[in-house]
Design an enzyme around this catalytic site. Structure first.
Site, short mmCIF file in Angstrom:
data_model
loop_
_atom_site.label_atom_id
_atom_site.label_comp_id
_atom_site.label_asym_id
_atom_site.label_seq_id
_atom_site.Cartn_x
_atom_site.Cartn_y
_atom_site.Cartn_z
N HIS A 1 0.90 -1.10 0.00
CA HIS A 1 0.08 0.27 -0.10
C HIS A 1 0.82 1.35 0.05
CE1 HIS A 1 -3.18 -2.89 1.96
NE2 HIS A 1 -3.23 -2.89 0.47
N CYS B 1 4.76 13.06 -6.64
CA CYS B 1 3.42 13.84 -6.94
C CYS B 1 2.57 12.97 -7.50
CB CYS B 1 3.81 14.90 -8.08
SG CYS B 1 2.63 15.88 -8.93
N CYS C 1 1.69 13.81 -11.53
CA CYS C 1 2.59 13.31 -12.43
C CYS C 1 3.53 12.19 -12.43
CB CYS C 1 3.55 14.68 -13.18
SG CYS C 1 4.86 15.24 -12.00
N CYS D 1 4.24 20.50 -6.84
CA CYS D 1 5.49 19.77 -7.74
C CYS D 1 6.09 20.80 -8.51
CB CYS D 1 4.64 18.94 -8.40
SG CYS D 1 5.82 17.51 -9.42
#
Length: 382
Positions: free
Chosen positions: A203, A211, A214, A250
């Protein structure tokens, strides 16, 4: 739970699995894993496990001493481990689903969210970790995780005796094929003699950041600095925290979507899980299940995919996985149940394996409860 695409009881805090729900659960699981490749389907398509007891040409251990003997024998060459929250309990790390956990104590009114989003989280606390909500508004997720993120950088929580068992298993025998951990705490990374390639974080993990939009990985220390500077502290324990939260953009796509690399609801599991499982599981001689309820798919299906000659050792306070075919009866020929807290059981097993002196080398790095357990054992002269 629409955020988790599962049937969840908020009274007893458990996933529900019942023949009457079969049509619903199958549809939910098909929605949960919409992009399965043929390789993934080997693991994730198995909704039911055979409960037929198959002959195992081995003698099932009757106690931990006999299990230790089996682990050290030539009959056992490949060991896989499936770990859950119980493995980390002794570290004192925050829990999500249990009584008093993050979901139960969630207060949406404290989070930076619209009234509609707060209502959603009030009705379903798991929605705070929903991918759709995160991409729309990442602040509730980061606010709830703030202390967890910063605590991970500070190594506020330490690897337990159960973690050290896995490290010693690899170091002393070379028989560890893979650790599949459902935990996101990253405590196994403190085990420096456990190679990264031996671990699959089913997980995701809190000790890396990327990010969500992206996929670009972020420097974890810089991310933690941004969290400390940009995200308010809903616990009220950090006087240096800002009064209001602002996004963390980001550096590549500029979208406010940087977060720990944990798998959000409505996201696919890491490809590594499916690839490794299909390579590893058909060939293991022993599967050790540590501190997990075996209710979360597809990780729980590993117990079904081991070969019929594979022994299964369950370490837990109560029997689990009966619906997956694990047999706790006297006639069982492959399933060994070690009832108890994980650290207690693995300390006993380590003693039977003759590794106590090796464990003692980690004494100062253990959490307080694990260290106390070890000191008591040393005083007994065992």
């Amino acid at each position: 739970s629409l955020a988790d695409l599962s049937i969840w009881c908020y009274e007893c805090h458990a996933y529900l699995k019942h023949p009457n729900f079969e049509a619903v659960t199958k549809r939910l699981e098909s929605l949960k894993f919409p992009e399965d490749t043929p390789e993934k389907k080997d693991i994730s398509e198995s909704k039911e496990c055979s409960t037929t007891e198959l002959h195992v040409p081995l003698t099932l251990p009757q106690n931990l001493k006999e299990m230790a003997d089996f682990i050290l024998s030539d009959k056992c060459q490949s060991i896989a481990i499936l770990a859950g929250a119980g493995m980390s309990k002794a570290s004192g790390i925050p829990d999500f689903r249990s009584a008093g956990g993050l979901y139960e104590t969630l207060r949406p009114e404290e989070l930076t969210a619209s009234e509609e989003e707060r209502m959603l989280m009030a009705n379903d606390p798991t929605a705070v970790f929903d991918r759709h909500l995160f991409l729309k508004n990442p602040l509730p997720c980061l606010e709830l995780e703030r202390s967890f993120i910063l605590g991970t950088r500070e190594a506020r929580w330490r690897a337990t005796i159960a973690h050290r068992f896995v490290e010693l298993l690899h170091q002393k025998t070379g028989k560890l094929t893979r650790l599949y951990t459902q935990n996101i705490d990253g405590l196994e990374s403190q085990c420096t003699d456990l190679p990264r390639e031996k671990v699959v974080c089913v997980h995701g993990s809190m000790h890396r950041a990327a990010c969500e939009m992206c996929g670009e990985e972020a420097d974890f220390d810089e991310f933690c600095d941004d969290v400390q500077r940009n995200i308010k502290d809903i616990s009220g324990q950090d006087p240096s925290a800002p009064p209001e939260s602002t996004g963390i953009p980001c550096k590549t796509c500029t979208y406010n979507a940087v977060k720990p690399v944990v798998v959000l609801f409505h996201s696919s599991l890491p490809e590594e899980f499916f690839t490794r499982a299909n390579e590893d599981i058909p060939n293991v001689d022993l599967l050790i299940v540590i501190g997990t309820s075996l209710t979360v798919a597809p990780a729980n299906t590993l117990v079904c995919h081991v070969p019929p000659t594979c022994m299964r050792m369950v370490v837990n306070n109560e029997p689990v996985g009966i619906q997956l075919g694990i047999d706790y009866g006297e006639q069982s020929t492959r399933d060994f149940f070690a009832r108890g807290y994980c650290d207690d059981v693995f300390l006993d097993l380590i003693c039977h394996l003759g590794w106590l002196s090796d464990l003692e080398k980690f004494a100062e790095d253990l959490p307080e409860s694990s260290l106390s357990l070890l000191r008591n054992r040393q005083s007994e002269g065992t």
